[in-house]
Design an enzyme around this catalytic site. Structure first.
Site, PDB file in Angstrom:
ATOM      1  N   CYS A   1       0.837  -1.195   0.000  1.00 48.10           N
ATOM      2  CA  CYS A   1       0.000   0.000   0.000  1.00 48.10           C
ATOM      3  C   CYS A   1       0.867   1.239   0.000  1.00 48.10           C
ATOM      4  O   CYS A   1       2.023   1.208   0.413  1.00 48.10           O
ATOM      5  CB  CYS A   1      -0.891   0.055   1.241  1.00 48.10           C
TER       6      CYS A   1
ATOM      7  N   ARG B   1      -4.841   7.109  -0.688  1.00 41.24           N
ATOM      8  CA  ARG B   1      -3.973   5.930  -0.658  1.00 41.24           C
ATOM      9  C   ARG B   1      -4.304   4.974  -1.784  1.00 41.24           C
ATOM     10  O   ARG B   1      -5.398   5.028  -2.369  1.00 41.24           O
ATOM     11  CB  ARG B   1      -4.146   5.243   0.688  1.00 41.24           C
TER      12      ARG B   1
ATOM     13  N   ASN C   1      -0.282  -1.986   5.709  1.00 42.91           N
ATOM     14  CA  ASN C   1       0.321  -3.248   6.113  1.00 42.91           C
ATOM     15  C   ASN C   1       1.740  -3.051   6.659  1.00 42.91           C
ATOM     16  O   ASN C   1       2.531  -2.292   6.080  1.00 42.91           O
ATOM     17  CB  ASN C   1       0.380  -4.183   4.890  1.00 42.91           C
TER      18      ASN C   1
END
Lengths: 324, 324, 324, 324
Positions: A2, A16, A79
């Site tokens: 990400c 994002r 993450n």
């Protein structure tokens, strides 16, 4: 994995890419002010700031991936495998389950300074949402229009770092990501002079050669470098519309294309959605892998005094404009 | 594989690394003026310039890897596999077998201009030295103190390229090697300014960061770039002794260490010897992998009117100076 | 700046490159057992292990850059600018001035385990050797034949890290250096298969292409990567002589050539000396920039019960073996 | 500058990014079969294949940047500065002005084999469209569903190269671009094993690390490598809709974001449009920098027997789908 970006133009924008090899049933979810959050530490958040973002709804609870509140404060969880360490359950006033962090912060803070106070002595616990829903190993970027921070709960405790670049990806811990940018300080958006061998006639045969050395792969360190370089060299525009468009182009520079990140057993990470919240207006813009048209959901078009979640399924099918 | 360098300081120097995974019985060989070369095209070179260099002697014939003649002209042959193409045997005046090129050029030329004339219409043939000694696929760098050229016999004929860098390694063909340097024009021996993100405080945490991006591996393109960068940024010195020392340091930047270039079946390419001929004095300096002390053989200490080869075996054993 | 390596072959070897843009009057210095060290904390080391290494002698005190004791324990100090933080002077039993660390450790320890105990609660202070001799900002690598550690005194205290690679350069702090190796895990001494585009006929046109991406510049992170890769892929040999020769080749892979690291105002860092101590025999081998021949000084050829320093000036002039 | 891609999925697709720092008044232009082309060599193309693509119309003439004909043959012209060399005007049957090449080829050919025959002995001349419209220095990629070629008119004549990757960017000449891919053969979409130092525990801390070393900048060689890697590793899909979406994601990997390619005087190259023609259906899809929604223009929705150009202005304004 990400990439998240905080960006200032005519407004402030926060968004994002969500990069995974599987997808949840995520939706754009608005949490009005009177939705009650019953925290795992026994406390309750009952009247709070409204928020908008991307979430999976489970048992009427919005498990946010990223969100912005009505005061313009934003947060995204990314993450952070093998590094995230959540404390064993302790039911203290300062104990918050990892999945609660986003609503906990957005419910009550308006600025990064307030967030820093709130995070002081906070303990992020490993209490799961429910037995079927294990915790994700995450770290977070939190931003208002003036500043951004990175929050990491490591084995040695909770770290709150100033984030001067306004970018977050994944591993390694943020200080290493930030340090690594030093190694690229010589890269430029301009064509460089010939420093290699001034006596030789070296040809600048293409535009864009000043950034040779910029990494082009999809690892989390390379995405951090590339997103930062792209953001830092981005032009300034005169309209919000152009800003939002540019924000998606910045995210596109670190997009994961299907097939390029092979995680084994015929699974591939890809950019499931890209988002850009205009935090001044509370409008949440997004694109999905299969639909490049931007969709927009407005926080302020809803009744923010409501006590139930409002949610809109994602536009995941191609939307092609047929001209003739 | 190999790297050759032509370098100007107080004198002119020419040398090379020989990188292979096997070794011949090479020696420093002086060919006085009256050693007779009987060419495969039927001609004879009987009274010619004397030369010194590294060679294998077979049947009283010096199969030179690199050499310099008494006029200061130098030539080295370097591996050029799959690209070198020698013409089928034709016994014309302009037909020279590939293994004859070095003595043929050094016997009669004093400058690069003379070499260019000699190479005009030359045909390099595939005639082997003898049935047990197959031809090597080679290309050549030839240099005097004013200029260098690269000679490549490809499938489409003989190419004579000006070599402005005075460096040669191996594949690909020279024009691609030269073009590739353009991609490194932004690299510098100085610390660069922060062009990456001027608003961020990026730390020049080490000296030498301006050359980040310089390739460090042993492939022939990377050695070409690294040797050129090293040569081009080399300091200038006041003595010949320092020049020669620096020349070996330049070659050392592209040295192949045992184990680093695995060619399969437990074979490893390594730098068998490094040489530096002072073309002004005719002294041939060299080091070997196991003996880092420089040895020197002087052309002019021999009787150059002789008609027999003079040869000195290499100092291949460590020579350690015990202080106490 | 500097690179230090600990290496196991038939014996254990420890050495370093000293890279600076200026030179001290360093010598090979042997400290016999009865040289008295008067520590700044008031204690005295009077009867201790003998040691050998490179040092500047000032007021009969050996300011060691790197040294090995008669038990085979070794330590080197390397530049660590802006990160090294020494505590303000405190005269406790556990307070050691930074310049005292090398003799303090080598005087009394025989193994890394003992060093770890000694370092426990140690405070490295900013007491200078004398007013004219300011402290250098350093970190240290300490090794025996079984293990190596890195010692860093940062603003947040003293860190003792296991050093599984047995390599140290300079900035950044060691955990970042070690982490950074992860980014090179795909590099190989062998030619790789074509993973880029298996359908295309991509040519392995050179040996050594499997390590494309290995950094070739002189920054401290790049030297750390390159020295580690070179050390890890180094062949194994059957003799100590070959080991020692190979050790110098490993150091040569990160050598700084004069002109390549421009630190401004016509100053250039270069590799002043390279050393390799055979810690099994106590023989200290070294080369200097201008003298590529290896010199050797033997600890055990001296009277180790003496109470005065023994020192040998460096062989800094070219030593060329003239063959004819 | 520009990137063009030919891609096979359920159908065959051909498209490109147009990257410039200025924009023309380009439109999607359909040329029906009976639009008359009066060639500069005196000949006339009167009844020919219909074509669709992006063009500027001037004096009723379609100056195509890229186009596909009704037989599925496609061609795009890309910037090739300093290398393109057009012959001085010669009015022979085989003399075609550079701006005529696209309609000349698409008017009469159905396959790459036919194109190769047509190009045999062709001379591309420097005749300008009109005095105000100077020639652009171009090279071309031409593709059908079975093959692609690159056409370059250099100083040494016309070159027709097989293009096995189906990608074209800009300088240098195509053989060098193709050769350069060899240097990336070890890069992979999978996580690599630890070849760097098998004895060390090197962590694959992120997905996507196998492609570390893939260039991320906007130079023409880096875009060639990145577009090829992205195309070669792209997943296969089951629907045309997904293919088209993926095609735009491939182009996105080499997109030029505003600000990232500074060409001086506050000018910046950026990706003005991205196109994807489904050559099986004759539908031309495109996006523009400010409008990420895909628009589609269908060749076969028009009267292809017409004798006038049909043109549709580009959708250059953001088209946002408001959900609430």
């Amino acid at each position: 994995m990400c990439t998240s970006v905080s960006f200032n133009g005519n407004h402030h924008y926060f968004g994002r890419n969500l990069d995974l090899d599987y997808t949840f049933n995520q939706e754009v979810v608005i949490t009005p002010r009177n939705v009650v959050f019953e925290l795992k530490n026994g406390k309750t958040l009952s009247s709070h700031f409204a928020m908008i973002g991307m979430a999976v709804i489970s048992d009427n609870y919005p498990l946010y991936f990223d969100a912005t509140n009505e005061k313009g404060l934003s947060i995204a969880g990314l993450n952070y495998p093998k590094n995230a360490f959540y404390q064993p359950d302790e039911k203290t006033e300062k104990s918050i389950a990892s999945f609660e962090l986003i609503p906990y912060v957005l419910s009550q803070c308006t600025t990064i300074d307030e967030v820093k106070s709130l995070l002081d002595d906070l303990i992020i616990t490993d209490v799961a949402f429910n037995p079927e829903f294990p915790n994700s190993p995450l770290h977070w970027i939190i931003a208002d229009k003036h500043a951004a921070i990175t929050v990491e709960s490591d084995r040695d405790g909770l770290h709150v770092y100033d984030n001067p670049v306004g970018v977050l990806t994944n591993n390694p811990p943020f200080p290493i990501q930030l340090f690594n940018l030093n190694n690229y300080r010589h890269l430029s958006a301009k064509t460089s002079a010939n420093f290699f061998a001034p006596e030789l006639d070296l040809d600048a045969y293409s535009n864009g050669m000043g950034a040779i050395g910029l990494p082009g792969d999809l690892s989390s360190m390379s995405r951090f470098v590339r997103a930062t370089f792209t953001k830092e060299h981005s032009l300034k525009f005169q309209t919000v519309e152009e800003d939002i468009n540019q924000f998606f182009h910045i995210l596109s520079s670190v997009e994961q294309t299907k097939g390029l990140c092979d995680v084994g057993e015929e699974h591939y990470e890809y950019t499931i959605y890209s988002s850009c919240c205009d935090t001044d207006t509370g409008i949440y813009y997004y694109k999905t892998y299969n639909n490049s048209q931007i969709s927009a959901v407005s926080l302020h078009h809803e009744d923010l005094e409501a006590s139930d979640l409002i949610h809109y399924p994602l536009a995941t099918k191609a939307s092609i404009h047929s001209v003739n």
